[in-house]
Design a protein around this motif. Structure first.
Motif, short mmCIF file in Angstrom:
data_model
loop_
_atom_site.label_atom_id
_atom_site.label_comp_id
_atom_site.label_asym_id
_atom_site.label_seq_id
_atom_site.Cartn_x
_atom_site.Cartn_y
_atom_site.Cartn_z
N GLU A 408 49.08 -68.66 15.20
CA GLU A 408 49.58 -69.75 14.74
C GLU A 408 49.41 -70.97 15.34
OE1 GLU A 408 53.79 -68.68 14.58
OE2 GLU A 408 53.66 -67.14 13.21
N MET A 409 49.38 -72.09 14.77
CA MET A 409 48.95 -73.20 15.29
C MET A 409 49.98 -73.92 16.02
SD MET A 409 45.58 -73.14 14.52
CE MET A 409 45.29 -74.95 14.80
N GLN A 410 49.99 -74.30 17.33
CA GLN A 410 51.08 -74.91 17.94
C GLN A 410 50.54 -76.41 18.63
OE1 GLN A 410 54.06 -73.74 18.13
NE2 GLN A 410 53.80 -71.71 16.99
N PRO A 411 51.34 -77.18 18.81
CA PRO A 411 51.12 -78.51 19.51
C PRO A 411 50.74 -78.13 20.87
CG PRO A 411 53.51 -78.47 19.02
CD PRO A 411 52.95 -77.16 18.53
N LEU A 412 50.02 -79.09 21.64
CA LEU A 412 49.64 -79.13 22.79
C LEU A 412 50.82 -79.49 23.57
CD1 LEU A 412 45.91 -80.55 22.86
CD2 LEU A 412 46.70 -78.36 22.82
N PRO A 413 50.92 -79.03 24.86
CA PRO A 413 52.11 -79.50 25.82
C PRO A 413 51.87 -80.88 26.18
CG PRO A 413 50.52 -78.02 26.78
CD PRO A 413 50.19 -77.78 25.41
N PRO A 414 53.04 -81.66 26.66
CA PRO A 414 52.86 -83.17 26.86
C PRO A 414 51.90 -83.23 28.16
CG PRO A 414 54.91 -82.52 26.55
CD PRO A 414 54.42 -81.24 26.29
N ALA A 415 52.11 -82.26 29.27
CA ALA A 415 51.48 -82.44 30.49
C ALA A 415 50.04 -82.64 30.00
CB ALA A 415 51.29 -81.38 31.51
N GLU A 416 49.45 -81.66 29.09
CA GLU A 416 47.94 -81.44 28.51
C GLU A 416 47.70 -82.86 27.91
OE1 GLU A 416 44.91 -78.20 26.86
OE2 GLU A 416 47.03 -77.86 26.93
N ASP A 418 48.82 -85.50 28.37
CA ASP A 418 48.99 -86.74 29.47
C ASP A 418 47.40 -86.62 30.24
OD1 ASP A 418 51.22 -87.62 28.72
OD2 ASP A 418 52.07 -86.56 30.48
N LYS A 419 46.86 -85.24 30.37
CA LYS A 419 45.79 -85.13 30.94
C LYS A 419 44.41 -85.77 30.05
CE LYS A 419 45.15 -81.48 33.03
NZ LYS A 419 44.89 -79.88 33.21
N LEU A 420 44.63 -85.30 28.97
CA LEU A 420 43.66 -85.86 27.73
C LEU A 420 43.42 -87.43 27.66
CD1 LEU A 420 44.09 -83.16 24.89
CD2 LEU A 420 42.37 -83.22 26.69
N ASP A 421 44.88 -88.01 27.75
CA ASP A 421 44.86 -89.34 27.49
C ASP A 421 44.02 -89.98 28.74
OD1 ASP A 421 46.40 -92.00 28.50
OD2 ASP A 421 46.73 -91.78 26.24
N GLY A 422 44.34 -89.51 29.99
CA GLY A 422 43.43 -90.17 31.02
C GLY A 422 41.95 -89.71 31.10
N LEU A 423 41.62 -88.69 30.52
CA LEU A 423 40.10 -88.51 30.26
C LEU A 423 39.55 -89.47 29.40
CD1 LEU A 423 40.13 -84.71 30.41
CD2 LEU A 423 39.54 -86.06 32.43
N VAL A 424 40.40 -89.63 28.31
CA VAL A 424 39.81 -90.56 27.36
C VAL A 424 39.61 -91.82 27.90
CG1 VAL A 424 40.27 -91.55 24.85
CG2 VAL A 424 40.52 -89.08 25.28
N ARG A 425 40.71 -92.53 28.56
CA ARG A 425 40.75 -93.79 29.06
C ARG A 425 39.48 -94.18 30.15
NH1 ARG A 425 45.62 -96.80 28.93
NH2 ARG A 425 47.19 -95.46 27.80
N GLU A 426 39.13 -93.03 31.00
CA GLU A 426 38.13 -93.09 31.70
C GLU A 426 36.77 -93.15 30.96
OE1 GLU A 426 38.07 -93.83 35.04
OE2 GLU A 426 40.33 -93.67 34.99
N ALA A 427 36.56 -92.08 29.85
CA ALA A 427 35.49 -92.20 29.04
C ALA A 427 35.22 -93.50 28.45
CB ALA A 427 35.62 -91.35 28.10
N MET A 428 36.27 -94.28 27.87
CA MET A 428 35.82 -95.55 27.15
C MET A 428 35.70 -96.80 27.75
SD MET A 428 40.08 -96.13 25.59
CE MET A 428 39.43 -97.94 25.22
N GLY A 429 36.20 -96.59 29.44
CA GLY A 429 36.29 -97.45 30.01
C GLY A 429 37.62 -98.50 30.01
N TYR A 430 38.69 -98.06 29.92
CA TYR A 430 39.75 -98.95 29.65
C TYR A 430 40.01 -99.85 30.75
CZ TYR A 430 44.56 -99.59 28.58
OH TYR A 430 45.80 -100.19 28.13
N SER A 431 40.29 -101.21 30.23
CA SER A 431 40.57 -102.32 30.99
C SER A 431 41.88 -103.06 30.55
CB SER A 431 39.58 -103.12 30.89
OG SER A 431 39.93 -104.24 31.68
N LYS A 432 43.06 -102.83 31.29
CA LYS A 432 44.37 -103.39 30.84
C LYS A 432 44.19 -104.90 30.77
CE LYS A 432 49.26 -103.38 31.96
NZ LYS A 432 50.05 -102.82 32.69
N SER A 433 43.54 -105.74 31.82
CA SER A 433 43.11 -107.01 31.66
C SER A 433 42.68 -107.50 30.45
CB SER A 433 42.50 -107.23 32.97
OG SER A 433 41.41 -106.94 33.18
#
Length: 556
Positions: A408-416, A418-433
């Motif tokens: 059965e298809m289940q959603p990913l846990p929040p901790a995972e 958050d980890k994917l969010d950090g990986l995507v930010r690093e891959a795209m070169g996220y800049s808050k400024s």
């Protein structure tokens, strides 16, 4: 009898030799004259036919490019041609000159080669400055047209230059402009980069001519270059740069997340806001000296003034201060207070006090002035920003649900997440400024296909089909070799059949060889037996012991 002269004798001989001439002499004279005229006309017609048609000049003084195009066109129209004046003139049949000219004009031939700097070779004496300027402009236009015509796809080019007269006053100067008319080959077109290259080529050849002031038009009247200051948007190069930037961002994200979540479980899109405007900024900043003891002094001026023994001028300048001094008083006699304080009261100054000690007044004056100028910090920045600066990057990532142990298809846990969010930010070169934004969503894909076993996946099926094709080809080759190839090779490599007599001789030789081998074997046996007999006769005891040992060995 009078002898016959030579012409008469020759005529009689010909009449005797050719009997039909005797018959022609009997014909009427008008008929003979008509026949002679017909024969003369036939001879003349044959002579004219053998000469061929009369050729006339079609074009003269053709350049090599136009000459080659015209010759190719004449070959397609099946029109014979010749060259005259050592190749300087092209000639065609006289009866087809006008027809051929009209047909070639319909094809745009001859185009007429543009004149270049060879116009300046024949400079006339006494030519005015205006005529020289016109010849120079014509030569420059011709040279630029020749350069543009060398480009692939351009059939013919015309260039018009508008070169204003230079003025000594800067405000009255006008920038030069240029117009380019292109005739392209049928089915050809020019891209934006090629049009820009033509504009830059023309602008780089004319002093003070900007590429934005060059207009490029094709033979259909379409404006190929964007008007100066009226750009409708980004050109093809800028759009391609933005597209490549977004594609690289998506590829980095997918390359990072596919091994973690599996192919097909991640989708990403990126939107880049790129600034292609060019800016130049110059700033000049002054800062005060804020470090005590480290001030930079530019100039310093000091003035000191001292005076003793005389009363300095006091009071407000005017009529009241122009009073005569009071009468001098003896040192032992104190002046009345009213007289001492009157001038001070009149001048608006406090009354002087009597010095201590002997009571004598000691006037003194001192003045000190100082002017100091300090250096100020000065910073001048000249910044020229390059076009193509990334102003903002927006990325959206969708992650599919993950199947659990029961499928059965289940959603990913929040901790995972958050980890994917950090990986995507690093891959795209996220800049808050810079104001970048990232949206990571975890949802179930409606079009997601269940995980199939390897043998049912499309890539595995394609691989199996390829292997089966190779196997079938190998089996076909093997069958061909066993059925056709090997028998043919055996027939080719088999020795030629021998004659019957040769076969019998070979069989006889084989039999003789076998008989000789058998005889040698029998002879060897007889030799061994004879040797044993001789040994028994010489030493019977030794032979008895050998036989005894053989018997004992066989008995065991």
């Amino acid at each position: 009898m009078r002898p016959m002269n030579q012409p008469a004798a020759l005529g009689a001989a010909m009449l005797a030799r050719f009997p039909f001439l005797q018959k022609l002499r009997g014909l009427p004279r008008p008929l003979l004259m008509a026949g002679a005229a017909t024969l003369a006309a036939a001879v003349a017609a044959l002579a004219l036919w053998s000469r061929g048609p009369d050729y006339r000049v079609l074009y003269a003084s053709l350049d090599e490019r136009d000459g080659g195009a015209i010759v190719a066109a004449l070959g397609q129209m099946n029109v014979p041609y010749r060259f005259a004046d050592q190749g300087g003139a092209l000639m065609v049949p006289a009866d087809r000159v006008h027809e051929v000219r009209l047909q070639l004009a319909g094809q745009g031939l001859p185009r007429g080669g543009s004149a270049g700097f060879e116009l300046l070779d024949d400079a006339r004496f006494g030519a005015s400055q205006f005529a020289e300027q016109v010849n120079y402009q014509r030569a420059l236009e011709g040279e630029l047209a020749r350069s543009v015509e060398t480009l692939h796809g351009v059939r013919h080019a015309r260039i018009h230059l508008a070169l204003p007269r230079q003025s000594l006053f800067v405000r009255e100067r006008q920038a030069p402009t240029a117009s380019v008319v292109l005739e392209l080959y049928p089915g050809r077109s020019l891209g934006d980069s090629q049009v820009s290259a033509i504009a830059w080529l023309v602008s780089s050849s004319v002093p003070e001519l900007a590429a934005e002031n060059v207009s490029v038009v094709d033979q259909n009247g379409r404006l190929l270059s964007a008007p100066a200051g009226r750009g409708t948007g980004m050109d093809a190069d800028q759009l391609r740069y933005v597209r490549e930037l977004e594609q690289r961002t998506v590829e980095r994200i997918l390359t990072l997340l596919n091994p973690l979540l599996g192919p097909g479980n991640v989708h990403a899109q990126a939107s880049a806001d790129v600034d292609f405007s060019q800016r130049e900024r110059t700033s000049e900043v002054y800062a005060p000296n804020q470090s005590p003891g480290r001030e930079a002094v530019r100039s310093k001026q000091t003035s000191d003034s001292r005076q003793r023994g005389a009363n300095p001028p006091e009071g407000v300048p005017g009529a009241l201060t122009n009073q005569p001094p009071a009468d001098a008083a003896a040192p032992v006699v104190e002046p009345p207070a009213a007289n001492a304080q009157a001038p001070a009261a009149q001048a608006g100054q406090p009354a002087p006090q009597a010095p201590a000690g002997d009571g004598r007044e000691r006037p003194s004056s001192s003045r000190s002035d100082a002017t100091i100028n300090y250096e100020l910090d000065r910073t001048i920045d000249h910044i020229k920003e390059a076009p193509g600066m990334l102003r903002r990057l927006s990325v959206a990532v969708a992650v599919n649900y993950r199947p659990d142990e029961n499928g059965e298809m289940q959603p990913l846990p929040p901790a995972e997440l958050d980890k994917l969010d950090g990986l995507v930010r690093e891959a795209m070169g996220y800049s808050k400024s810079r104001g970048d934004s990232l949206s990571l969503a975890n949802a179930r894909f409606s079009d997601a296909e269940p995980q199939l076993p390897y043998w049912r996946r499309p890539e595995a099926i394609e691989l199996g089909k390829s292997l089966l094709g190779y196997l079938a080809a190998a089996l076909a080759l093997l069958w061909f070799w066993r059925r056709i190839g090997r028998p043919a090779a055996q027939r080719l490599l088999a020795p030629a059949p021998e004659a019957p007599g040769v076969e019998e001789d070979r069989e006889q030789a084989r039999r003789e060889a076998e008989a000789q081998a058998r005889a040698r074997t029998i002879g060897r046996y007889e030799d061994n037996l004879e040797t044993a007999r001789k040994l028994a006769e010489k030493d019977p005891r030794a032979v008895a012991m050998v036989l005894r040992s053989w018997i004992e060995k066989d008995g065991k």
